[in-house]
Each structure stands twice: as structure tokens, then as C-alpha cells.
Design a protein around this motif. Structure first.
Motif, PDB file in Angstrom:
ATOM      1  N   ARG A  18       3.857   4.726  -2.503  1.00  0.00           N
ATOM      2  CA  ARG A  18       2.903   4.273  -1.481  1.00  0.00           C
ATOM      3  C   ARG A  18       2.825   2.752  -1.464  1.00  0.00           C
ATOM      4  N   HIS A  21       5.853   1.575   0.440  1.00  0.00           N
ATOM      5  CA  HIS A  21       5.548   1.761   1.866  1.00  0.00           C
ATOM      6  C   HIS A  21       4.627   0.640   2.365  1.00  0.00           C
ATOM      7  N   HIS A  50      -4.213  -1.025   4.365  1.00  0.00           N
ATOM      8  CA  HIS A  50      -4.404   0.097   5.298  1.00  0.00           C
ATOM      9  C   HIS A  50      -4.473   1.455   4.584  1.00  0.00           C
ATOM     10  N   ASP A  51      -3.750   1.617   3.481  1.00  0.00           N
ATOM     11  CA  ASP A  51      -3.745   2.903   2.767  1.00  0.00           C
ATOM     12  C   ASP A  51      -4.535   2.852   1.456  1.00  0.00           C
ATOM     13  N   ASP A 128       2.934   0.887  10.408  1.00  0.00           N
ATOM     14  CA  ASP A 128       2.804   2.016   9.492  1.00  0.00           C
ATOM     15  C   ASP A 128       3.857   3.091   9.800  1.00  0.00           C
TER      16      ASP A 128
END
Ligand SMILES: [Fe+2]
Ligand SMILES: [Fe+2]
Length: 188
Positions: A18, A21, A50-51, A128
Motif C-alpha cells: 500500500r 501504491h 489518501h489511503d 489513485d
């Protein structure tokens, strides 16, 4: 908090995959920022965080949504991971000291979009979906389109999302459809 410190903190909060990413999103979002004349600072922050709620279990997402007064509808109850956008915005504010409402909004909207998306919102949503680690049929074309036409790229991205959900016979959140319809009307 300066960018380097945020980066170290988010690296710990995410799984290695993640985090990779996330760095891909930062990179692609910066490229888009230059193309569309958006403030790089806001883009970097929104992309980096964002995550930030991605690792939270469903139970915690629902609990934090309840505390923050985030509306939880039927589709979200069925799939609480959809909350990692709006809950992520809360965590970005409370735990990463982000106070820019536009940045927080872009984090909040990156999964379902919204009816009145700003350029920053669209940029994070698209980065994203197309950052370099993403692999799915059509991603290369979509990646090119994100640097050519923001709204056409948004419609293509949402088409892709809906198609994917249809293929899996999965529930489609009505906001996904509404986001697509609003942008589609705008480009005529
Ligand atoms: Fe996400
Ligand atoms: Fe993401």
C-alpha cells in the motif's frame, strides 16, 4: 508537519504494498498537477494521505464514522471499506495535523467521488486509479487520458469501475453512478 515526517509516519501506517501504491499516487498526481496547473503542495499531501485509513478493520471504520457523524448508508454497511476515504480525512486531520479543507475533501472523496468535484478531487481520484503499479485491462489508455482531459478521464475511470463491478455482480454504490452522471453532463 513537514512532508518528510509525514512520509515516515504514513510508511509505518501502511502495508509495504500500500505504501508503494501511495508513492505511485504521489508521483502521478504531481505529474497531473503540473499538467493542470494545480498547487503541488496540496496534491502531494492529499496523495500521500489518501489511503491513511486503509489498514483499519471494518469495525473501526464504522466506529470512527459514527463518532465523526459520517453518514453510513446500506451500501456502506455492506462494504465498510468504502469508508476509508471519509474516515481517512478525519484521521488526516486528527493524527497528521492536516488542516487544509480542500486536501481533506480530496482524501474523503477519492473512492466514490462527489457531485461537485474540484480539480484537486478529480486529480487524486484519477491518480489513485492509474498510478504506475496499477494493472488492469485498459489502464495504459486511461493513464494517457488523465494527462489529456480531466473530465473525459473521470468518465472513463468511472465506466471502468462500474464495468468491473458489473462483471463481478457486485453492488454499485449510487454515489459512483451519480459522480459519473454529473461529470458526463458537464462534458456534454
Ligand atoms: Fe483508497
Ligand atoms: Fe489508493
Amino acid at each position: 508537519m513537514e512532508f518528510q515526517r509525514l512520509l515516515s509516519k504514513i510508511e509505518v501506517a501502511l502495508t509495504p504494498g500500500r505504501f508503494r501504491h501511495t508513492m505511485g499516487v504521489v508521483d502521478w498526481a504531481e505529474r497531473m498537477a503540473d499538467r493542470y496547473g494545480v498547487h503541488r503542495g496540496q496534491v502531494r499531501l492529499a496523495a500521500l494521505l489518501h489511503d491513511c485509513a486503509k489498514k483499519l478493520p471494518d469495525k473501526d471504520l464504522l466506529e470512527r464514522a459514527g463518532q465523526a457523524g459520517i453518514p453510513v448508508d446500506t451500501e456502506i454497511t455492506e462494504q465498510p471499506s468504502l469508508l476509508h476515504g471519509p474516515v481517512g480525512a478525519v484521521i488526516a486531520r486528527e493524527e497528521y495535523a492536516i488542516d487544509d479543507p480542500q486536501v481533506l475533501q480530496a482524501i474523503s472523496r477519492h473512492t466514490l467521488g462527489a457531485d461537485d468535484m474540484t480539480t484537486l478531487d478529480k486529480l487524486i481520484f484519477l491518480a489513485d486509479m492509474v498510478e504506475v503499479n496499477r494493472r488492469y485491462p485498459g489502464v495504459e489508455e486511461l493513464r494517457v487520458l488523465t494527462l489529456e482531459d480531466l473530465d473525459r478521464a473521470m468518465v472513463a475511470a468511472l465506466d471502468q469501475t462500474v464495468r468491473h463491478l458489473l462483471d463481478r455482480r457486485a453492488v454499485i454504490h449510487p454515489q459512483t453512478v451519480s459522480t459519473r452522471n454529473n461529470i458526463l453532463r458537464g462534458i456534454g
